[in-house]
Motif scaffolding. Structure first.
Motif, PDB file in Angstrom:
ATOM      1  N   LEU A 157       7.159  -8.357   7.019  1.00  0.00           N
ATOM      2  CA  LEU A 157       6.383  -8.289   5.772  1.00  0.00           C
ATOM      3  C   LEU A 157       6.842  -7.091   4.942  1.00  0.00           C
ATOM      4  O   LEU A 157       7.083  -7.200   3.734  1.00  0.00           O
ATOM      5  CB  LEU A 157       4.888  -8.172   6.071  1.00  0.00           C
ATOM      6  N   TYR A 158       7.035  -5.957   5.633  1.00  0.00           N
ATOM      7  CA  TYR A 158       7.497  -4.773   4.897  1.00  0.00           C
ATOM      8  C   TYR A 158       8.841  -5.070   4.235  1.00  0.00           C
ATOM      9  O   TYR A 158       9.065  -4.775   3.063  1.00  0.00           O
ATOM     10  CB  TYR A 158       7.632  -3.551   5.819  1.00  0.00           C
ATOM     11  N   SER A 159       9.717  -5.692   4.999  1.00  0.00           N
ATOM     12  CA  SER A 159      11.065  -5.959   4.487  1.00  0.00           C
ATOM     13  C   SER A 159      11.011  -6.872   3.265  1.00  0.00           C
ATOM     14  O   SER A 159      11.679  -6.628   2.249  1.00  0.00           O
ATOM     15  CB  SER A 159      11.896  -6.602   5.594  1.00  0.00           C
ATOM     16  N   CYS A 190       8.481  -7.227   1.178  1.00  0.00           N
ATOM     17  CA  CYS A 190       7.897  -6.469   0.057  1.00  0.00           C
ATOM     18  C   CYS A 190       8.911  -5.487  -0.516  1.00  0.00           C
ATOM     19  O   CYS A 190       9.066  -5.335  -1.713  1.00  0.00           O
ATOM     20  CB  CYS A 190       6.672  -5.692   0.532  1.00  0.00           C
ATOM     21  N   ARG A 191       9.605  -4.803   0.397  1.00  0.00           N
ATOM     22  CA  ARG A 191      10.523  -3.769  -0.034  1.00  0.00           C
ATOM     23  C   ARG A 191      11.690  -4.350  -0.823  1.00  0.00           C
ATOM     24  O   ARG A 191      12.065  -3.864  -1.876  1.00  0.00           O
ATOM     25  CB  ARG A 191      11.026  -3.037   1.212  1.00  0.00           C
ATOM     26  N   ILE A 192      12.248  -5.457  -0.306  1.00  0.00           N
ATOM     27  CA  ILE A 192      13.406  -6.069  -0.976  1.00  0.00           C
ATOM     28  C   ILE A 192      12.977  -6.631  -2.324  1.00  0.00           C
ATOM     29  O   ILE A 192      13.645  -6.449  -3.346  1.00  0.00           O
ATOM     30  CB  ILE A 192      14.032  -7.153  -0.072  1.00  0.00           C
ATOM     31  N   ALA A 203       1.571   9.202  -8.181  1.00  0.00           N
ATOM     32  CA  ALA A 203       1.439  10.662  -8.373  1.00  0.00           C
ATOM     33  C   ALA A 203       2.660  11.392  -7.839  1.00  0.00           C
ATOM     34  O   ALA A 203       3.134  12.367  -8.423  1.00  0.00           O
ATOM     35  CB  ALA A 203       0.189  11.167  -7.653  1.00  0.00           C
ATOM     36  N   ARG A 204       3.215  10.862  -6.756  1.00  0.00           N
ATOM     37  CA  ARG A 204       4.379  11.508  -6.162  1.00  0.00           C
ATOM     38  C   ARG A 204       5.625  11.262  -6.985  1.00  0.00           C
ATOM     39  O   ARG A 204       6.490  12.122  -7.104  1.00  0.00           O
ATOM     40  CB  ARG A 204       4.599  10.975  -4.742  1.00  0.00           C
ATOM     41  N   ASP A 205       5.719  10.075  -7.603  1.00  0.00           N
ATOM     42  CA  ASP A 205       6.983   9.636  -8.199  1.00  0.00           C
ATOM     43  C   ASP A 205       7.040   9.777  -9.707  1.00  0.00           C
ATOM     44  O   ASP A 205       7.849   9.115 -10.368  1.00  0.00           O
ATOM     45  CB  ASP A 205       7.243   8.177  -7.806  1.00  0.00           C
ATOM     46  N   THR A 235      -0.658   8.661   7.464  1.00  0.00           N
ATOM     47  CA  THR A 235       0.635   9.321   7.199  1.00  0.00           C
ATOM     48  C   THR A 235       1.005   9.153   5.727  1.00  0.00           C
ATOM     49  O   THR A 235       1.595  10.037   5.129  1.00  0.00           O
ATOM     50  CB  THR A 235       1.773   8.737   8.073  1.00  0.00           C
ATOM     51  N   TYR A 236       0.605   8.003   5.145  1.00  0.00           N
ATOM     52  CA  TYR A 236       0.913   7.859   3.725  1.00  0.00           C
ATOM     53  C   TYR A 236       0.017   8.752   2.871  1.00  0.00           C
ATOM     54  O   TYR A 236       0.482   9.443   1.963  1.00  0.00           O
ATOM     55  CB  TYR A 236       0.809   6.392   3.251  1.00  0.00           C
ATOM     56  N   MET A 237      -1.258   8.788   3.179  1.00  0.00           N
ATOM     57  CA  MET A 237      -2.172   9.631   2.403  1.00  0.00           C
ATOM     58  C   MET A 237      -1.822  11.109   2.562  1.00  0.00           C
ATOM     59  O   MET A 237      -2.150  11.932   1.708  1.00  0.00           O
ATOM     60  CB  MET A 237      -3.626   9.384   2.837  1.00  0.00           C
ATOM     61  N   ASP A 260      13.081  15.436  -6.022  1.00  0.00           N
ATOM     62  CA  ASP A 260      12.011  15.090  -6.960  1.00  0.00           C
ATOM     63  C   ASP A 260      10.921  14.244  -6.322  1.00  0.00           C
ATOM     64  O   ASP A 260      10.110  13.659  -7.019  1.00  0.00           O
ATOM     65  CB  ASP A 260      12.562  14.332  -8.178  1.00  0.00           C
ATOM     66  N   ARG A 261      10.931  14.096  -5.003  1.00  0.00           N
ATOM     67  CA  ARG A 261       9.832  13.338  -4.384  1.00  0.00           C
ATOM     68  C   ARG A 261       9.251  14.217  -3.290  1.00  0.00           C
ATOM     69  O   ARG A 261       9.967  14.695  -2.430  1.00  0.00           O
ATOM     70  CB  ARG A 261      10.346  12.064  -3.721  1.00  0.00           C
ATOM     71  N   ALA A 262       7.941  14.374  -3.349  1.00  0.00           N
ATOM     72  CA  ALA A 262       7.293  15.144  -2.289  1.00  0.00           C
ATOM     73  C   ALA A 262       7.424  14.378  -0.986  1.00  0.00           C
ATOM     74  O   ALA A 262       7.294  13.147  -0.956  1.00  0.00           O
ATOM     75  CB  ALA A 262       5.823  15.317  -2.615  1.00  0.00           C
TER      76      ALA A 262
HETATM   77  C1  LIG Z   1       3.309  -0.418   9.950  1.00  0.00           C
HETATM   78  C2  LIG Z   1       3.922  -1.238   8.898  1.00  0.00           C
HETATM   79  C3  LIG Z   1       5.328  -1.660   9.035  1.00  0.00           C
HETATM   80  C4  LIG Z   1       3.191  -1.605   7.844  1.00  0.00           C
HETATM   81  C5  LIG Z   1       3.767  -2.374   6.737  1.00  0.00           C
HETATM   82  C6  LIG Z   1       2.941  -2.163   5.504  1.00  0.00           C
HETATM   83  C7  LIG Z   1       3.649  -2.865   4.400  1.00  0.00           C
HETATM   84  C8  LIG Z   1       3.837  -4.297   4.506  1.00  0.00           C
HETATM   85  C9  LIG Z   1       4.098  -2.119   3.388  1.00  0.00           C
HETATM   86  C10 LIG Z   1       4.840  -2.730   2.260  1.00  0.00           C
HETATM   87  C11 LIG Z   1       5.021  -1.657   1.221  1.00  0.00           C
HETATM   88  C12 LIG Z   1       5.845  -2.130   0.063  1.00  0.00           C
HETATM   89  C13 LIG Z   1       7.260  -1.844   0.075  1.00  0.00           C
HETATM   90  C14 LIG Z   1       5.221  -2.832  -0.920  1.00  0.00           C
HETATM   91  C15 LIG Z   1       5.941  -3.180  -2.170  1.00  0.00           C
HETATM   92  C16 LIG Z   1       5.303  -2.456  -3.359  1.00  0.00           C
HETATM   93  C17 LIG Z   1       5.235  -0.988  -3.075  1.00  0.00           C
HETATM   94  C18 LIG Z   1       6.447  -0.200  -3.138  1.00  0.00           C
HETATM   95  C19 LIG Z   1       4.015  -0.495  -2.712  1.00  0.00           C
HETATM   96  C20 LIG Z   1       3.877   0.895  -2.382  1.00  0.00           C
HETATM   97  C21 LIG Z   1       4.146   1.212  -1.045  1.00  0.00           C
HETATM   98  C22 LIG Z   1       5.077   2.293  -0.725  1.00  0.00           C
HETATM   99  O1  LIG Z   1       6.006   1.744   0.190  1.00  0.00           O
HETATM  100  P1  LIG Z   1       7.226   2.634   0.690  1.00  0.00           P
HETATM  101  O2  LIG Z   1       6.704   3.738   1.547  1.00  0.00           O
HETATM  102  O3  LIG Z   1       8.267   1.777   1.243  1.00  0.00           O
HETATM  103  O4  LIG Z   1       7.799   3.202  -0.594  1.00  0.00           O
HETATM  104  P2  LIG Z   1       7.930   4.700  -0.977  1.00  0.00           P
HETATM  105  O5  LIG Z   1       8.554   5.431   0.168  1.00  0.00           O
HETATM  106  O6  LIG Z   1       6.507   5.204  -1.194  1.00  0.00           O
HETATM  107  O7  LIG Z   1       8.703   4.621  -2.203  1.00  0.00           O
HETATM  108  C23 LIG Z   1       2.915   1.380  -1.542  1.00  0.00           C
HETATM  109  C24 LIG Z   1       2.450   2.765  -1.697  1.00  0.00           C
HETATM  110  C25 LIG Z   1       1.777   0.453  -1.203  1.00  0.00           C
HETATM  111  C26 LIG Z   1       1.617   0.422   0.324  1.00  0.00           C
HETATM  112  C27 LIG Z   1       0.309  -0.248   0.619  1.00  0.00           C
HETATM  113  C28 LIG Z   1      -0.001  -0.569   1.887  1.00  0.00           C
HETATM  114  C29 LIG Z   1       0.875  -0.341   3.022  1.00  0.00           C
HETATM  115  C30 LIG Z   1      -1.322  -1.169   2.178  1.00  0.00           C
HETATM  116  C31 LIG Z   1      -2.229  -0.122   2.776  1.00  0.00           C
HETATM  117  C32 LIG Z   1      -3.506  -0.719   3.232  1.00  0.00           C
HETATM  118  C33 LIG Z   1      -3.707  -1.098   4.520  1.00  0.00           C
HETATM  119  C34 LIG Z   1      -2.698  -0.898   5.550  1.00  0.00           C
HETATM  120  C35 LIG Z   1      -4.972  -1.759   4.899  1.00  0.00           C
HETATM  121  C36 LIG Z   1      -5.956  -0.770   5.508  1.00  0.00           C
HETATM  122  C37 LIG Z   1      -7.113  -1.514   6.029  1.00  0.00           C
HETATM  123  C38 LIG Z   1      -8.409  -1.279   5.680  1.00  0.00           C
HETATM  124  C39 LIG Z   1      -9.478  -2.114   6.278  1.00  0.00           C
HETATM  125  C40 LIG Z   1      -8.796  -0.208   4.733  1.00  0.00           C
END
Ligand SMILES: CC(C)=CCC/C(C)=C/CC/C(C)=C/CC/C(C)=C/[C@@H]1[C@@H](COP(=O)(O)OP(=O)(O)O)[C@]1(C)CC/C=C(\C)CC/C=C(\C)CCC=C(C)C
Length: 590
Positions: A317-319, A321-323, A468-470, A546-548, A570-572
């Protein structure tokens, strides 16, 4: 004293086992407990007759005043307990050493194993068979080689069995996943044994031992015993993990995997030839792990805390979203981004609505309307907002103003909220959907809805931290996610001003305002994370915390933290040790 042997456990083995339990318990899953229990049963069954023979043959003796008294087949209670606690200790060390690994990636060694793996497996089989024959010879000859012979004739056949079954998998694992969990407990138990032997807690009858010592009072036979038995334990755990990896990796063979795969599934997995493996899927999974590792240290660390198919699906799922996000970020023009988002929507149609399979990224998207927007579609819709930042040339003043508005689509906080809900709130919902599917598929609709709503809120909080970071990084590519209305309140600033100079006191105030909103939403949603089911809660809390922590670092350091040199210019970023400590605290529910 009658408690000498018991005191060895009380002072050395039990405390070590408790320490390992304290460290490992947040990542221990039910299947781990099944693995350890099975290994303890096998270790107990295999060692009992052998141990009883050694004692009956007076190879081993125990001073009567060193043991409590109760025996089974002549074996003191404390010795029986040793079988259990040694297996438990070594299994936990193995689990901890293997936690970072996604074992699915090491199944690839079954496809066309590298020459050194093929040769290594054969060499291991020859070595173990030879050691067994040597042991048999020493036993048959009797005398000082008896004890060593009994060890070498007993342990290697079991090792040969697991090595034959999982040798390639074991060889493909990194050394810290196999050699380390063998050596760490072995050296620890050598030291314990040396102390015990030195104090006469147990002794090896002269005439059955070679009289050689590894160090101190540690007889070479005792050293060989602990090395051999810990090798058996690690090989047994690795064999288990190889077949669990098959179960988790291939939904086309095992469509649904319960929280604890059944013994029947393990047998099926064992009987399955590697010709049935989907190696393309393993290659895709390997790529997904690479993307995760390269793109997000927060989520990469957190992903290793998950287990089984949930870990695989979160990684995939991450992959995705990221791609998808990178496609939206790296495509120069709005029309190109929209073309990509249409193709991604088409991909979803193919996956979720079984449309005729065509080459995904070449065929034009179908004219038919897409199905109702689910979280994945909203995510892609969010990327279309990113496309509006792409500059569009125009000479007409009115059009230029219109373009300007279009070019900075985040006019109000509501726009930012809507955008964040699309690109991140959806991700939270998708994560929770996966966790519920894998950990509590029978969860009530009301509870699921509550979790999804909280997850959406938390996703928005993370996105606000991301924005805020970016600010500097986004300005460099012509993007301003700070609401235009907020800018106007800062002395009439405009998005163009931010792009020209994305720093200074006004930007710091806006960053703090955004972080305040982020932590308000985080505070709202955080309590709901306690309702995340089963084995998904700790790791998910770790991922979010860890993200917060990026937001906390920003709050502490503000602009100073953002202006960084090097890879993350330029990124914390959160210092590695602090990130790990945050993940551990999240895992323990702190
Ligand atoms: C452990 C694991 C592999 C989790 C995967 C989580 C996941 C699928 C993340 C996808 C993130 C992503 C790339 C989304 C595309 C849009 C985007 C870039 C969103 C921003 C993410 C930052 O991702 P990344 O760290 O790769 O990029 P930077 O280094 O910051 O440039 C976002 C900040 C959004 C991320 C949002 C989430 C992961 C959802 C968080 C919420 C929960 C996990 C649910 C918590 C549950 C309750 C009940 C509160």
């Amino acid at each position: 004293m009658a408690y000498e042997y018991a005191l060895v456990h009380a002072k050395f083995t039990i405390p070590f086992a408790l320490l390992l339990t304290l460290i490992a318990y947040p990542i221990l899953t039910r299947i781990h407990l099944v693995q350890i229990s099975c290994l303890i049963f096998v270790a107990f069954s295999a060692t009992l007759p052998w141990d009883a023979y050694l004692i009956a043959s007076n190879v081993w003796t125990y001073p009567h005043d060193a043991i409590l008294g109760p025996r089974l087949l002549g074996i003191p209670l404390e010795e029986l307990f040793f079988f259990v606690i040694q297996t438990y200790i070594t299994s936990l060390v193995y689990i901890l050493c293997n936690k970072p690994l996604l074992h699915s990636l090491y199944l690839v060694s079954q496809k066309s194993p590298k020459r050194w793996i093929r040769m290594g497996k054969l060499a291991g089989q020859i070595l173990l068979a030879s050691i067994t024959l040597l042991g048999a010879h020493l036993v048959q000859r009797g005398g000082p080689g008896t004890y060593l012979g009994l060890i070498l004739a007993w342990a290697p056949p079991f090792a040969l069995l697991t090595w034959t079954v999982a040798g390639r998998f074991i060889l493909s694992l990194p050394w810290f996943a196999t050699a380390l969990p063998i050596l760490l407990p072995t050296v620890y138990l050598w030291l314990v044994d040396e102390l015990a032997l030195g104090r006469g807690t147990w002794s090896i009858e002269s005439g059955t031992k070679l009289g050689l010592r590894l160090f101190g009072a540690l007889e070479i036979e005792e050293a060989a015993f602990f090395l051999a038995t810990n090798t058996l334990i690690v090989f047994g755990m690795a064999t288990f993990d190889q077949y669990l990896a098959v179960i988790y990796s291939f939904p086309h063979i095992f469509p649904e995997v319960p929280r604890t795969p059944t013994p029947l599934m393990l047998v099926e997995s064992r009987l399955l030839g590697s010709s049935a493996y989907d190696f393309d899927r393993l290659d895709g999974l390997r790529d997904a792990v690479k993307v995760l590792q390269q793109k997000s240290r927060s989520f990469y660390l957190a992903s290793s805390l998950f287990s089984g198919r949930l870990r695989i699906n979160l990684t995939l799922l991450y992959s995705f979203c990221r791609i998808a996000d990178d496609l939206a970020d790296s495509t120069p023009t709005k029309s190109d981004v929209l073309a990509w988002t249409a193709k991604l929507t088409h991909l979803l149609d193919l996956f979720y609505h079984g449309l005729p399979s065509v080459c995904l990224l070449d065929a034009p998207p179908p004219a038919r309307p897409s199905p109702p927007l689910g979280p994945l579609r909203l995510l892609i819709k969010g990327f279309e907002t990113d496309a509006q930042f792409a500059p569009q040339g125009s000479d007409n003043i009115k059009q230029k103003q219109q373009q300007q508005q279009q070019q900075f689509p985040i006019a109000t906080e509501q726009d930012l909220l809507d955008y964040a809900e699309c690109v991140a709130g959806t991700v939270g919902e998708l994560c929770v959907a996966l966790i519920v599917h894998h950990c509590d598929p029978h969860m009530s609709a009301a509870r699921r809805q509550h979790l999804c709503a909280a997850a959406c809120r938390m996703g928005i909080a993370l996105q606000y931290v991301n924005v805020a970071r970016d600010i500097v990084v986004d300005a460099a590519i012509g993007r301003v996610y700070l609401p235009t209305a907020w800018l106007a309140e800062e002395g009439g600033m405009t998005p163009a001003d931010v792009i020209a100079r994305p720093e200074g006191p006004a930007i710091d105030r806006l960053r703090r305002r955004l972080l305040d909103r982020a932590f308000e939403m985080y505070d709202e949603a955080r309590p709901s994370m306690e309702g995340i089911p089963g084995e998904g809660r700790g790791p998910m809390v770790a991922a979010v915390e860890t993200y917060m922590e990026i937001g906390r670092v920003l709050r502490e350091g503000g602009e100073r933290v953002v202006r960084r040199e090097g890879k993350n210019r330029d990124r914390a970023t959160v210092p590695g040790g602090r990130r790990v400590w945050t993940a551990v605290r999240g895992l323990y529910g702190q």
